[in-house]
Design a protein around this motif. Structure first.
Motif, PDB file in Angstrom:
ATOM      1  N   SER A 195       0.808  -1.230   0.000  1.00 29.64           N
ATOM      2  CA  SER A 195       0.000   0.000   0.000  1.00 29.64           C
ATOM      3  C   SER A 195       0.839   1.277   0.000  1.00 29.64           C
ATOM      4  CB  SER A 195      -0.913   0.019   1.237  1.00 29.64           C
ATOM      5  OG  SER A 195      -0.140   0.136   2.429  1.00 29.64           O
ATOM      6  N   GLY A 196       2.087   1.171   0.493  1.00 32.70           N
ATOM      7  CA  GLY A 196       2.911   2.362   0.626  1.00 32.70           C
ATOM      8  C   GLY A 196       2.572   3.191   1.848  1.00 32.70           C
ATOM      9  N   ILE A 197       1.745   2.638   2.754  1.00 26.49           N
ATOM     10  CA  ILE A 197       1.325   3.353   3.965  1.00 26.49           C
ATOM     11  C   ILE A 197       1.970   2.690   5.182  1.00 26.49           C
ATOM     12  CG2 ILE A 197      -0.648   3.939   5.442  1.00 26.49           C
ATOM     13  CD1 ILE A 197      -2.380   3.955   2.915  1.00 26.49           C
ATOM     14  N   PRO A 198       2.787   3.414   5.964  1.00 28.27           N
ATOM     15  CA  PRO A 198       3.393   2.836   7.171  1.00 28.27           C
ATOM     16  C   PRO A 198       2.316   2.384   8.149  1.00 28.27           C
ATOM     17  CG  PRO A 198       4.430   4.923   6.603  1.00 28.27           C
ATOM     18  CD  PRO A 198       3.209   4.810   5.749  1.00 28.27           C
ATOM     19  N   ILE A 199       2.501   1.200   8.736  1.00 26.87           N
ATOM     20  CA  ILE A 199       1.510   0.646   9.653  1.00 26.87           C
ATOM     21  C   ILE A 199       1.991   0.834  11.086  1.00 26.87           C
ATOM     22  CG2 ILE A 199       0.200  -1.404  10.304  1.00 26.87           C
ATOM     23  CD1 ILE A 199      -0.348  -0.442   7.458  1.00 26.87           C
ATOM     24  N   ASP A 200       1.322   1.738  11.829  1.00 21.48           N
ATOM     25  CA  ASP A 200       1.739   1.970  13.213  1.00 21.48           C
ATOM     26  C   ASP A 200       0.575   1.948  14.202  1.00 21.48           C
ATOM     27  OD1 ASP A 200       0.565   4.281  12.348  1.00 21.48           O
ATOM     28  OD2 ASP A 200       2.307   5.579  12.665  1.00 21.48           O
ATOM     29  N   LYS A 201      -0.647   2.056  13.707  1.00 25.75           N
ATOM     30  CA  LYS A 201      -1.813   2.011  14.596  1.00 25.75           C
ATOM     31  C   LYS A 201      -3.031   1.573  13.782  1.00 25.75           C
ATOM     32  CE  LYS A 201      -2.128   7.043  14.053  1.00 25.75           C
ATOM     33  NZ  LYS A 201      -2.179   8.343  14.749  1.00 25.75           N
ATOM     34  N   GLU A 202      -4.154   1.394  14.473  1.00 20.68           N
ATOM     35  CA  GLU A 202      -5.346   0.848  13.814  1.00 20.68           C
ATOM     36  C   GLU A 202      -5.814   1.709  12.657  1.00 20.68           C
ATOM     37  OE1 GLU A 202      -9.852   0.122  15.231  1.00 20.68           O
ATOM     38  OE2 GLU A 202      -8.387  -1.162  16.243  1.00 20.68           O
ATOM     39  N   GLU A 203      -5.698   3.044  12.801  1.00 25.22           N
ATOM     40  CA  GLU A 203      -6.145   3.928  11.732  1.00 25.22           C
ATOM     41  C   GLU A 203      -5.335   3.710  10.454  1.00 25.22           C
ATOM     42  OE1 GLU A 203      -5.525   4.790  14.781  1.00 25.22           O
ATOM     43  OE2 GLU A 203      -7.359   5.690  15.581  1.00 25.22           O
ATOM     44  N   SER A 204      -4.056   3.444  10.595  1.00 33.75           N
ATOM     45  CA  SER A 204      -3.214   3.230   9.418  1.00 33.75           C
ATOM     46  C   SER A 204      -3.504   1.878   8.771  1.00 33.75           C
ATOM     47  CB  SER A 204      -1.736   3.346   9.780  1.00 33.75           C
ATOM     48  OG  SER A 204      -1.367   2.390  10.756  1.00 33.75           O
TER      49      SER A 204
ATOM     50  N   MET B  24      -1.786  -9.678  12.367  1.00 36.01           N
ATOM     51  CA  MET B  24      -0.915  -8.830  13.181  1.00 36.01           C
ATOM     52  C   MET B  24      -0.315  -9.566  14.375  1.00 36.01           C
ATOM     53  SD  MET B  24      -3.271  -5.399  13.009  1.00 36.01           S
ATOM     54  CE  MET B  24      -4.690  -6.260  13.711  1.00 36.01           C
ATOM     55  N   GLY B  25      -0.145 -10.882  14.251  1.00 35.92           N
ATOM     56  CA  GLY B  25       0.488 -11.653  15.314  1.00 35.92           C
ATOM     57  C   GLY B  25      -0.271 -11.570  16.620  1.00 35.92           C
ATOM     58  N   LYS B  26       0.437 -11.198  17.681  1.00 31.21           N
ATOM     59  CA  LYS B  26      -0.177 -11.139  19.017  1.00 31.21           C
ATOM     60  C   LYS B  26      -1.257 -10.069  19.117  1.00 31.21           C
ATOM     61  CE  LYS B  26       3.520  -8.160  20.798  1.00 31.21           C
ATOM     62  NZ  LYS B  26       2.701  -6.945  20.872  1.00 31.21           N
ATOM     63  N   ASP B  27      -1.321  -9.160  18.122  1.00 36.62           N
ATOM     64  CA  ASP B  27      -2.349  -8.117  18.131  1.00 36.62           C
ATOM     65  C   ASP B  27      -3.609  -8.527  17.378  1.00 36.62           C
ATOM     66  OD1 ASP B  27      -0.829  -6.318  19.648  1.00 36.62           O
ATOM     67  OD2 ASP B  27       0.257  -5.670  17.872  1.00 36.62           O
ATOM     68  N   GLY B  28      -3.635  -9.775  16.913  1.00 40.82           N
ATOM     69  CA  GLY B  28      -4.848 -10.295  16.297  1.00 40.82           C
ATOM     70  C   GLY B  28      -4.920 -10.071  14.797  1.00 40.82           C
ATOM     71  N   VAL B  29      -6.120  -9.826  14.298  1.00 39.06           N
ATOM     72  CA  VAL B  29      -6.353  -9.699  12.865  1.00 39.06           C
ATOM     73  C   VAL B  29      -7.365  -8.584  12.613  1.00 39.06           C
ATOM     74  CG1 VAL B  29      -8.151 -11.480  12.950  1.00 39.06           C
ATOM     75  CG2 VAL B  29      -7.044 -10.977  10.773  1.00 39.06           C
ATOM     76  N   ALA B  30      -7.223  -7.915  11.475  1.00 43.59           N
ATOM     77  CA  ALA B  30      -8.172  -6.880  11.065  1.00 43.59           C
ATOM     78  C   ALA B  30      -8.560  -7.131   9.622  1.00 43.59           C
ATOM     79  CB  ALA B  30      -7.556  -5.488  11.214  1.00 43.59           C
ATOM     80  N   TRP B  31      -9.719  -6.623   9.216  1.00 42.13           N
ATOM     81  CA  TRP B  31     -10.167  -6.816   7.839  1.00 42.13           C
ATOM     82  C   TRP B  31     -11.074  -5.677   7.392  1.00 42.13           C
ATOM     83  CZ3 TRP B  31     -11.932  -9.640  12.002  1.00 42.13           C
ATOM     84  CH2 TRP B  31     -13.281  -9.481  12.317  1.00 42.13           C
ATOM     85  N   LEU B  32     -11.094  -5.488   6.086  1.00 37.16           N
ATOM     86  CA  LEU B  32     -12.027  -4.565   5.450  1.00 37.16           C
ATOM     87  C   LEU B  32     -12.687  -5.360   4.339  1.00 37.16           C
ATOM     88  CD1 LEU B  32     -13.068  -1.632   5.427  1.00 37.16           C
ATOM     89  CD2 LEU B  32     -11.306  -1.108   3.738  1.00 37.16           C
ATOM     90  N   ASP B  33     -13.999  -5.628   4.483  1.00 38.48           N
ATOM     91  CA  ASP B  33     -14.644  -6.563   3.562  1.00 38.48           C
ATOM     92  C   ASP B  33     -15.280  -5.873   2.355  1.00 38.48           C
ATOM     93  OD1 ASP B  33     -17.074  -5.477   4.406  1.00 38.48           O
ATOM     94  OD2 ASP B  33     -17.581  -7.170   5.708  1.00 38.48           O
ATOM     95  N   GLU B  34     -15.986  -6.667   1.556  1.00 33.68           N
ATOM     96  CA  GLU B  34     -16.594  -6.162   0.321  1.00 33.68           C
ATOM     97  C   GLU B  34     -17.573  -5.033   0.571  1.00 33.68           C
ATOM     98  OE1 GLU B  34     -17.553  -9.182  -2.857  1.00 33.68           O
ATOM     99  OE2 GLU B  34     -17.353 -10.538  -1.155  1.00 33.68           O
TER     100      GLU B  34
ATOM    101  N   GLY C 100     -13.366  -4.601  10.593  1.00 32.26           N
ATOM    102  CA  GLY C 100     -13.498  -5.363  11.827  1.00 32.26           C
ATOM    103  C   GLY C 100     -12.157  -5.820  12.355  1.00 32.26           C
ATOM    104  N   THR C 101     -12.116  -6.128  13.638  1.00 32.73           N
ATOM    105  CA  THR C 101     -10.895  -6.642  14.265  1.00 32.73           C
ATOM    106  C   THR C 101     -11.242  -7.826  15.145  1.00 32.73           C
ATOM    107  OG1 THR C 101     -11.080  -5.141  16.157  1.00 32.73           O
ATOM    108  CG2 THR C 101      -9.801  -4.367  14.265  1.00 32.73           C
ATOM    109  N   LEU C 102     -10.237  -8.643  15.402  1.00 28.14           N
ATOM    110  CA  LEU C 102     -10.398  -9.839  16.225  1.00 28.14           C
ATOM    111  C   LEU C 102      -9.118 -10.020  17.022  1.00 28.14           C
ATOM    112  CD1 LEU C 102     -12.617 -12.129  16.459  1.00 28.14           C
ATOM    113  CD2 LEU C 102     -11.134 -13.468  14.941  1.00 28.14           C
ATOM    114  N   PRO C 103      -9.208 -10.195  18.355  1.00 26.35           N
ATOM    115  CA  PRO C 103      -7.983 -10.372  19.142  1.00 26.35           C
ATOM    116  C   PRO C 103      -7.366 -11.747  18.898  1.00 26.35           C
ATOM    117  CG  PRO C 103      -9.907 -10.675  20.531  1.00 26.35           C
ATOM    118  CD  PRO C 103     -10.413 -10.217  19.193  1.00 26.35           C
ATOM    119  N   ALA C 104      -6.069 -11.853  19.152  1.00 21.72           N
ATOM    120  CA  ALA C 104      -5.390 -13.145  19.041  1.00 21.72           C
ATOM    121  C   ALA C 104      -5.776 -14.021  20.230  1.00 21.72           C
ATOM    122  CB  ALA C 104      -3.881 -12.939  19.015  1.00 21.72           C
TER     123      ALA C 104
END
Length: 369
Positions: free
Chosen positions: A254-263, A283-293, A298-302
């Motif tokens: 994406s070319g966007i640095p990933i440092d927080k949920e907004e990014s 995101m490993g120990k920080d779980g998983v995030a998604w943007l669907d169709e 949404g996010t889900l903890p590990a």
């Protein structure tokens, strides 16, 4: 073949779909063609995999096709703290790896009919790797055997505490994984309901797989293997149903640095603008995030587990996600199941958990759905 010829060939295919028992003479009469012309079109359709054999058996969609890397992984761990410039007593653990190969093994263990298209050498390592997969039930009939390269290897040198000192990857074989090598093997795509491709393929071959999957109507999942190789994806991501990437890969594409949920959201949104229908960020120990169709984020903890080895965890996630999607799960449900399957891999030293049981997996998924 001319445009008119391609049109007539499609008409022949349509009549066969409506009546698989139709004779060549009936086809000739209906389409105002000679019988030899019909025979030529049927021969072309058989070569393309649109129909199977002289009985006009149409291919049945349902299996999953994995395309990408398959290699031998070696971990060399020292018994004492590593000293450079001298011999260090150590032990070696060898296993099979490669993103596409790992995903294919997971899916086979989950009970789904799975094919693997990869490139390996004409060496004993490849013989053992393919024999192992075939023994599990994975279709390896379309694997390419290279005469120019040895099977890819990944060797990690670990210090006494298990930390990595250096890793060495011999993956030059995949530079020859070209469209010319790949195209004849993709007849199996005709029967695939879902295609999973990793980014070990060169740029042109990746674009070809995306185009062919779109043309054949197969659900396409992309699994980058690293940040540098993730950049092989084309600018236009149209045709990709789901891209599953970790933080670093997501940032690289994406070319966007990933440092927080907004990014994370911004990076997912940027990839959707480029044509990808769904983006999943692991995101490993920080779980998983998604943007669907539907543009729902949404996010889900590990899961809280005692991690033994992270090797293969990302590949298990991709396989779990695809297994759930094959059962018509929504994105959130697929991520929930994938997280559960990943947990099995994290608590073992094996790259793919041998504790995967199809009936248990179905029971997990039933509860989620």
């Amino acid at each position: 073949m001319t445009e008119l010829g391609r049109s007539k060939k499609q008409e022949v295919l349509q009549w066969i779909r409506e009546n698989p028992f139709i004779s060549q003479q009936d086809l000739a009469d209906r389409l105002h063609l000679s019988r030899p012309a019909v025979a030529a079109y049927i021969s072309a359709l058989i070569k393309e995999g649109e129909i199977l054999g002289r009985a006009y058996v149409l291919p049945q969609r349902g299996h999953i096709l994995c395309i990408g890397g398959a290699n031998v992984d070696r971990k060399i761990q020292a018994y004492e703290p590593i000293q450079l410039g001298t011999s260090n007593p150590s032990f070696v653990v060898e296993s099979y790896g490669g993103v596409a190969r790992n995903i294919a093994e997971n899916l086979t263990r989950l009970g789904l009919p799975t094919s693997l298209v990869t490139m390996v050498g004409l060496d004993k390592e490849a013989d053992r790797l393919l024999s192992y997969l075939a023994g599990l039930g994975t279709d390896v009939s379309q694997v390419i055997r290279s005469t120019a390269h040895r099977t890819g290897t990944y060797t990690a040198v670990l210090d006494v505490d298990g930390s990595m000192t250096v890793a060495l990857a011999d993956m030059g074989i995949y530079d020859d994984f070209t469209v010319e090598q790949l195209a004849p093997r993709l007849r199996v795509l005709q029967q695939a309901a879902m295609v999973i491709v990793d980014t070990n393929l060169p740029t042109e071959a990746l674009a070809y797989v995306i185009a062919e999957s779109t043309k054949k109507g197969a659900l396409l999942i992309v699994a980058p293997v690293s940040s540098p190789k993730a950049k092989r994806l084309p600018r236009n991501l149209g045709g990709i149903h789901t891209l599953i990437a970790n933080r670093d890969e997501l940032a690289a594409i994406s070319g966007i640095p990933i440092d927080k949920e907004e990014s994370i959201y911004a990076a997912c949104a940027a990839l959707k603008e480029r044509g990808c229908r769904t983006v999943v960020a692991t995101m490993g120990k920080d779980g998983v995030a998604w943007l669907d169709e539907a543009n729902i984020f949404g996010t889900l903890p590990a899961e809280s587990i005692e991690v033994v080895d992270v090797t293969g965890a990302g590949d298990a996630f991709v396989a779990g996600f695809c297994f759930a999607m094959a059962s018509d799960a929504k994105t959130k449900q697929a991520c929930q199941f994938a997280t559960r399957l990943t947990g099995l891999t994290l608590v073992t030293k094996e790259t793919v958990s041998t504790e995967i049981k199809p009936h248990e997996a179905r029971a997990w998924l039933t509860k989620i759905l």
